[in-house]
Design an enzyme around this catalytic site. Structure first.
Site, mmCIF file in Angstrom:
data_model
loop_
_atom_site.group_PDB
_atom_site.id
_atom_site.type_symbol
_atom_site.label_atom_id
_atom_site.label_comp_id
_atom_site.label_asym_id
_atom_site.label_seq_id
_atom_site.Cartn_x
_atom_site.Cartn_y
_atom_site.Cartn_z
ATOM 1 N N HIS A 1 3.793 -1.286 13.593
ATOM 2 C CA HIS A 1 4.003 -0.612 14.756
ATOM 3 C C HIS A 1 4.520 0.883 14.608
ATOM 4 O O HIS A 1 4.274 1.889 15.460
ATOM 5 C CB HIS A 1 4.938 -0.933 15.912
ATOM 6 C CG HIS A 1 6.447 -1.034 15.275
ATOM 7 N ND1 HIS A 1 7.042 -1.575 14.497
ATOM 8 C CD2 HIS A 1 7.426 -0.261 15.927
ATOM 9 C CE1 HIS A 1 8.078 -1.365 14.288
ATOM 10 N NE2 HIS A 1 8.556 -0.716 15.131
ATOM 11 N N ASP A 2 5.200 0.984 13.298
ATOM 12 C CA ASP A 2 5.834 2.426 12.994
ATOM 13 C C ASP A 2 5.021 2.992 11.889
ATOM 14 O O ASP A 2 5.456 4.154 11.311
ATOM 15 C CB ASP A 2 7.343 2.418 12.597
ATOM 16 C CG ASP A 2 8.215 2.575 14.131
ATOM 17 O OD1 ASP A 2 7.626 3.165 15.239
ATOM 18 O OD2 ASP A 2 9.447 2.558 14.040
ATOM 19 N N VAL B 1 25.411 8.639 18.844
ATOM 20 C CA VAL B 1 24.956 8.804 17.547
ATOM 21 C C VAL B 1 23.462 9.642 17.287
ATOM 22 O O VAL B 1 23.297 10.801 16.867
ATOM 23 C CB VAL B 1 24.392 7.390 17.055
ATOM 24 C CG1 VAL B 1 23.905 7.511 15.563
ATOM 25 C CG2 VAL B 1 25.559 6.523 16.662
ATOM 26 N N HIS C 1 3.175 9.339 17.548
ATOM 27 C CA HIS C 1 3.102 8.392 16.115
ATOM 28 C C HIS C 1 2.420 7.204 16.497
ATOM 29 O O HIS C 1 1.928 6.498 15.823
ATOM 30 C CB HIS C 1 4.644 8.582 15.887
ATOM 31 C CG HIS C 1 5.571 7.302 16.450
ATOM 32 N ND1 HIS C 1 6.033 7.804 17.741
ATOM 33 C CD2 HIS C 1 5.420 6.028 16.339
ATOM 34 C CE1 HIS C 1 6.822 6.678 18.254
ATOM 35 N NE2 HIS C 1 6.453 5.685 17.416
ATOM 36 N N THR D 1 0.941 -0.996 -0.090
ATOM 37 C CA THR D 1 -0.027 -0.022 0.001
ATOM 38 C C THR D 1 0.957 1.201 -0.024
ATOM 39 O O THR D 1 2.033 1.184 0.589
ATOM 40 C CB THR D 1 -0.843 0.169 1.181
ATOM 41 O OG1 THR D 1 -0.165 0.129 2.423
ATOM 42 C CG2 THR D 1 -1.616 -1.115 1.309
#
Length: 471
Positions: free
Chosen positions: A118-119, A266, A145, A49
């Site tokens: 989930h994201d 990072v 989110h 999709t």
């Protein structure tokens, strides 16, 4: 990657999965972390999709690739990785305790789908969109989110008319929200342990972390000696909770320590934060004209928003976007906001710490040829912890002695090693100058602020003279 072996994991994963599934009807994808991943037809209906494919244009680490060139992996591959590890985790529990726990096809399907999706509601530039941009343009908005992920799932099912049971979708959404403030009360859930596999709100050990810690470490070439395979092989459900062998205590500690190290080296690298500050300023200045924040109002618009918004702004000729274009051009030409200095908040001051603002720095200026304004200064308050703030994350984890015992228990640090940390949280205050010629004035004001607040200069050393003289 230290002791991590891609070949060993690929073989064991594929072998276990193949033994219980007919792979003839699955799509095979080769992942650079987990090897061959097999995707069943139901999950392909979501993957194929435009909403899910959008994840290809969301870099997992936002702008970190501008400092760590290898960090160009996307939320798309991370989502596939979490799907695969969720599949592995639930199948291992079924293999070892399936009869006892009553794990059925419905359980397996919902855990895998939660891992995959989930994201799907994540915003551009990692967490920058949600934590830095939206608070400036939609002050007071209660948005996450995770909540957008569940809205996006409903949108995909409705728009694509995916034939899936409403009970399945409800449970998938509850699993995605399991570690967020929108979660259901635990007492209202059946088989609570299943909700801890993808997004563990109980103790933070989940397959989402397993994937991104290994994937991010590999992409940034920073090394990783945490072995999630060991935990997945030996985990066990006791009292509706996933528990771990007592002998794996230090392996779990490495999980949280590696995550904290990634944050320090990072995710919150000083240059990465400088670029993030500039991207946020560019998006905020462009928002009134492009209505970027309005995309969050409905999934039908939200899926159109991704990292390419930056290219849209910098290539648009509209005069209303000139300030944003200029900022992005500065990023391209490495004319970044200048890092002045930083200090770690003293341990005894963290509990009552209040975020430092540009106003605090400007008000600390004494005498200078340059008069500072708040818009000249950028401040970041970086909180790094081991998932549970000032608390030891292992306090909330239960262990078992061996497979002959049904007793679960917690383990205090001092029973393991006196070399483990006595503090589990850092707060770092960093100050940047948006204009190179103001570095000296801002650095001096920052030192004055430290003296006024703590009675000492908490920074390790003074701002280098070479940096102060840069124009």
């Amino acid at each position: 990657m230290g002791a991590f072996s891609n070949e060993e994991l690929s073989f064991s994963s594929n072998f276990n999965f193949a033994s219980s599934q007919d792979l003839r009807f699955s799509k095979q994808i080769h992942d650079n972390v987990h090897g061959n991943i097999y995707i069943d037809p139901l999950y392909l209906k979501f993957i194929d999709t435009e909403q899910f494919q959008r994840l290809r244009d969301l870099k997992q680490l936002g702008v970190a690739h501008m400092v760590y060139p290898g960090a160009v992996h996307s939320r798309f591959e991370h989502s596939l990785g979490v799907y695969w590890l969720a599949n592995e985790a639930v199948h291992k529990l079924k293999t070892h305790q399936g009869m006892e726990l009553g794990i059925d096809h419905f359980d397996i399907q919902t855990v895998k789908l939660a891992g995959l999706l989930h994201d799907i509601g994540h915003g551009p530039f990692s967490h920058l969109f949600e934590r830095e941009f939206l608070p400036q343009v939609r002050n007071g908005l209660d948005w996450s989110h995770e909540q957008m992920s569940v809205d996006m799932i409903d949108h995909i099912v409705d728009e694509r008319r995916i034939d899936i049971d409403s009970g399945t979708i409800k449970r998938v959404k509850d699993m995605i929200l399991a570690s967020s403030k929108f979660t259901l009360t635990k007492s209202s859930r059946e088989k609570q342990f299943l909700y801890d596999i993808v997004a563990n709100g109980r103790n933070g050990i989940d397959v989402d972390k397993f994937d991104y810690i290994v994937r991010d470490s590999r992409a940034c070439a920073v090394g990783c000696n945490f072995q999630f395979e060991r935990l997945m092989e030996t985990m066990r459900v006791l009292g509706d909770e996933i528990c771990y062998r007592a002998k794996d205590y230090l392996t779990i500690h490495k999980l949280f320590a590696t995550r904290a190290d990634l944050h320090r080296t990072v995710y919150t690298h000083a240059k990465v934060k400088a670029i993030e500050l500039m991207i946020v300023d560019a998006l905020v200045k462009a928002n009134d004209y492009l209505h970027i924040s309005s995309h969050i109002e409905h999934p039908s618009q939200y899926w159109k928003l991704d990292d390419t918004i930056l290219k849209t702004i910098e290539t648009a000729p509209d005069p209303e976007l000139k300030e944003s274009r200029d900022l992005i051009l500065r990023v391209r030409r490495r004319d970044l906001y200048q890092f002045c200095n930083e200090y770690v908040v003293p341990r005894d001051k963290i509990e009552h710490f209040k975020d430092v603002t540009a106003h605090d720095i400007v008000c600390s200026q004494k005498s200078s040829d340059e008069i500072l304004n708040e818009e000249d200064v950028a401040v970041t308050n970086v909180r790094i912890d081991m998932t549970r703030g000032k608390h030891n994350p292992l306090e909330s984890i239960h262990f078992f002695k061996d497979y002959e015992s049904d007793e679960k228990f917690s383990i205090p640090d001092d029973r393991i090693s006196h070399l483990l940390p006595s503090s589990y949280q850092d707060m770092i205050v960093r100050v940047y100058s948006k204009k190179p010629h103001l570095v000296e004035a801002i650095s001096d004001a920052f030192e004055n602020f430290q003296l006024k607040t703590y009675g000492i200069k908490a920074q390790v050393h003074a701002t280098p003279e070479k940096k102060k003289r840069r124009v």
